[in-house]
Design a protein around this motif. Structure first.
Motif, PDB file in Angstrom:
ATOM      1  N   THR A   1       0.816  -1.218   0.000  1.00 60.76           N
ATOM      2  CA  THR A   1       0.000   0.000   0.000  1.00 60.76           C
ATOM      3  C   THR A   1       0.850   1.268   0.000  1.00 60.76           C
ATOM      4  O   THR A   1       0.308   2.363  -0.012  1.00 60.76           O
ATOM      5  N   SER A   2       2.173   1.091  -0.007  1.00 57.14           N
ATOM      6  CA  SER A   2       3.040   2.277  -0.033  1.00 57.14           C
ATOM      7  C   SER A   2       2.825   3.027  -1.344  1.00 57.14           C
ATOM      8  O   SER A   2       2.467   2.447  -2.364  1.00 57.14           O
TER       9      SER A   2
ATOM     10  N   ILE B   1      -4.315  -8.638  -8.852  1.00 56.96           N
ATOM     11  CA  ILE B   1      -5.230  -7.583  -8.394  1.00 56.96           C
ATOM     12  C   ILE B   1      -5.901  -8.000  -7.101  1.00 56.96           C
ATOM     13  O   ILE B   1      -5.944  -7.241  -6.131  1.00 56.96           O
ATOM     14  N   ASN B   2      -6.418  -9.222  -7.065  1.00 58.81           N
ATOM     15  CA  ASN B   2      -7.068  -9.719  -5.851  1.00 58.81           C
ATOM     16  C   ASN B   2      -6.119  -9.741  -4.670  1.00 58.81           C
ATOM     17  O   ASN B   2      -6.486  -9.368  -3.552  1.00 58.81           O
ATOM     18  N   PHE B   3      -4.888 -10.167  -4.898  1.00 56.98           N
ATOM     19  CA  PHE B   3      -3.879 -10.193  -3.828  1.00 56.98           C
ATOM     20  C   PHE B   3      -3.625  -8.782  -3.295  1.00 56.98           C
ATOM     21  O   PHE B   3      -3.559  -8.570  -2.084  1.00 56.98           O
ATOM     22  N   LEU B   4      -3.495  -7.827  -4.202  1.00 52.46           N
ATOM     23  CA  LEU B   4      -3.150  -6.459  -3.797  1.00 52.46           C
ATOM     24  C   LEU B   4      -4.282  -5.739  -3.079  1.00 52.46           C
ATOM     25  O   LEU B   4      -4.028  -4.818  -2.314  1.00 52.46           O
ATOM     26  N   ILE B   5      -5.528  -6.138  -3.314  1.00 49.07           N
ATOM     27  CA  ILE B   5      -6.625  -5.456  -2.623  1.00 49.07           C
ATOM     28  C   ILE B   5      -7.022  -6.151  -1.321  1.00 49.07           C
ATOM     29  O   ILE B   5      -7.819  -5.603  -0.570  1.00 49.07           O
ATOM     30  N   MET B   6      -6.480  -7.312  -1.053  1.00 48.03           N
ATOM     31  CA  MET B   6      -6.818  -8.008   0.184  1.00 48.03           C
ATOM     32  C   MET B   6      -5.893  -7.650   1.302  1.00 48.03           C
ATOM     33  O   MET B   6      -4.852  -7.227   1.249  1.00 48.03           O
TER      34      MET B   6
ATOM     35  N   LYS C   1       2.898   8.927  -7.175  1.00 49.05           N
ATOM     36  CA  LYS C   1       1.894   8.849  -6.098  1.00 49.05           C
ATOM     37  C   LYS C   1       0.955   7.667  -6.346  1.00 49.05           C
ATOM     38  O   LYS C   1      -0.253   7.750  -6.168  1.00 49.05           O
ATOM     39  N   TRP C   2       1.546   6.555  -6.793  1.00 48.54           N
ATOM     40  CA  TRP C   2       0.793   5.342  -7.087  1.00 48.54           C
ATOM     41  C   TRP C   2       1.149   4.240  -6.101  1.00 48.54           C
ATOM     42  O   TRP C   2       2.247   4.198  -5.573  1.00 48.54           O
ATOM     43  N   THR C   3       0.207   3.324  -5.911  1.00 57.05           N
ATOM     44  CA  THR C   3       0.477   2.101  -5.166  1.00 57.05           C
ATOM     45  C   THR C   3       0.780   0.992  -6.177  1.00 57.05           C
ATOM     46  O   THR C   3       0.664   1.190  -7.386  1.00 57.05           O
ATOM     47  N   TYR C   4       1.126  -0.190  -5.662  1.00 52.25           N
ATOM     48  CA  TYR C   4       1.354  -1.325  -6.561  1.00 52.25           C
ATOM     49  C   TYR C   4       0.073  -1.707  -7.296  1.00 52.25           C
ATOM     50  O   TYR C   4       0.127  -2.218  -8.410  1.00 52.25           O
TER      51      TYR C   4
END
Length: 64
Positions: free
Chosen positions: A32-33, A59-64, A39-42
């Motif tokens: 989430t950095s 995508i699912n991994f990054l939003i969980m 000014k973007w996240t992964y």
């Protein structure tokens, strides 16, 4: 946290390599950095591929 290579992280995201993403998280990577320049996240970066299909697993991994 040990040194993490941004290319390896991007490669894992663009290939949907969840095992590597979990390893990076376990090493202390904060997905989430926010990048200083864009000014973007992964998650932002994961959706900005032109030549590769977006990896839904990433995508699912990054939003969980």
């Amino acid at each position: 946290m040990s040194e993490l290579n941004s290319r390896d992280i991007s490669r894992a995201i663009f290939k949907g390599d969840i095992e590597s993403l979990e390893k990076f998280r376990d090493l202390g990577l904060d997905f989430t950095s926010v990048s200083e320049k864009e000014k973007w996240t992964y998650l932002h970066k994961a959706t900005q591929t032109v030549s590769l299909p977006i990896q839904i697993d990433s995508i699912n991994f990054l939003i969980m």
